[in-house]
Design a protein around this motif. Structure first.
Motif, short mmCIF file in Angstrom:
data_model
loop_
_atom_site.label_atom_id
_atom_site.label_comp_id
_atom_site.label_asym_id
_atom_site.label_seq_id
_atom_site.Cartn_x
_atom_site.Cartn_y
_atom_site.Cartn_z
N PRO A 1 -9.11 7.16 7.02
CA PRO A 1 -9.22 5.55 6.74
C PRO A 1 -9.18 4.94 8.11
O PRO A 1 -9.76 3.97 8.17
CB PRO A 1 -7.80 5.44 5.93
CG PRO A 1 -7.72 6.52 5.40
CD PRO A 1 -8.02 7.74 6.14
N MET A 2 -8.41 5.40 9.21
CA MET A 2 -8.40 4.50 10.43
C MET A 2 -9.77 4.53 10.92
O MET A 2 -10.13 3.48 11.59
CB MET A 2 -7.41 5.05 11.29
CG MET A 2 -5.88 5.01 10.90
SD MET A 2 -4.93 5.41 12.28
CE MET A 2 -5.17 4.48 13.53
N MET A 3 -10.70 5.75 10.72
CA MET A 3 -11.84 5.42 11.53
C MET A 3 -12.76 4.53 10.72
O MET A 3 -13.82 3.94 11.04
CB MET A 3 -12.39 6.93 11.42
CG MET A 3 -14.01 7.06 11.82
SD MET A 3 -14.24 6.60 13.58
CE MET A 3 -13.58 8.18 14.28
N THR A 4 -12.80 4.62 9.19
CA THR A 4 -13.80 3.93 8.55
C THR A 4 -13.41 2.47 8.79
O THR A 4 -14.24 1.32 8.79
CB THR A 4 -13.58 4.25 6.97
OG1 THR A 4 -12.26 4.11 6.55
CG2 THR A 4 -14.21 5.57 6.61
N GLU A 5 -11.97 1.96 8.73
CA GLU A 5 -11.55 0.75 9.06
C GLU A 5 -12.14 0.38 10.63
O GLU A 5 -12.61 -0.85 10.65
CB GLU A 5 -10.19 0.53 8.93
CG GLU A 5 -9.54 0.81 7.33
CD GLU A 5 -7.98 0.65 7.60
OE1 GLU A 5 -7.52 0.47 8.71
OE2 GLU A 5 -7.53 1.27 6.69
#
Length: 223
Positions: A11-15
């Motif tokens: 999720p951190m990467m997509t955000e």
């Protein structure tokens, strides 16, 4: 505004990518699994950024399964750097590799370059999805992963109607009116037989039939 679908199980990467690309003027959609991404494909992204190392279905397999139905550029995100990995990814339909770690400037430049070069003659076919099932409306074809399932014209019309209205229950008389037409001369009982044939074909390939019988009421498509 170009729409970019970002698929990564972190999720951190997509955000991070979503925020950066939005700041760069792109519309964004995000998914943290292949299953989530399948649900977003009908929105017809203009470019897909796809992580290779995902737990439920890896990016290479996902790319292979959707490539026949999605014409937009697919950029792989990966920590893999071997020549064989790149050959395999490009063979599955990927357009480019971005190796982790990477700079956001490089990512943005590659995204812009692929969008500028996107000159495919055929436009993306309108599609519907249900799990790993892909239905191409313009080509009138149904695929489970990378395997086509053959249906008659009427069977396809029934699938398109039920899937377009997934979750809604219709009795056989209503289905007959909407699929065969109000002026059709026949009996609504044919709906039952056609649905039986659809279920048989879907179960043989997919392991499930996607169509529920609501006893005393009718039928509905379930994801």
């Amino acid at each position: 505004m170009s729409k970019i679908l970002i698929i990564d199980d972190e999720p951190m990467m997509t955000e991070l990518l979503e925020q950066h690309l939005a700041d760069s003027g792109y519309g964004t959609m995000t998914a943290n699994s292949a299953a989530e991404a399948m649900k977003l494909l009908p929105r017809n992204p203009d470019l897909i950024i796809l992580d290779i190392n995902m737990p439920d279905m890896d990016g290479l397999t996902f790319c292979k399964n959707i490539r026949e139905h999605v014409s937009c550029p697919i950029l792989f995100l990966t920590a893999r750097v071997t020549e064989q990995d790149k050959i395999m990814g490009l063979g599955y339909g990927g357009d480019d590799y971005i190796t982790k770690p990477f700079s956001l400037k490089e990512l943005t430049a590659r995204v812009a370059a692929h969008l500028r070069r996107e000159q495919r003659q055929a436009q993306s076919s309108p599609i519907l999805t249900s799990g790993d099932l892909v239905v191409s409306l313009s080509k009138r074809q149904v695929f489970f992963r990378d395997r086509e399932i053959s249906f008659s014209k009427t069977e396809f019309d029934l699938i398109e109607f039920l899937l377009t209205n997934a979750g809604q229950v219709f009795d056989k008389e209503r289905i007959y009116e909407l699929v065969w037409g109000y002026d059709a001369e026949g009996n609504a009982d044919v709906v039952k037989e056609h649905i039986r044939k659809i279920r048989t074909k879907l179960t043989a390939v997919c392991g499930r039939d996607y169509i529920d019988t609501v006893w005393g009421v009718g039928y509905k498509w379930v994801h």
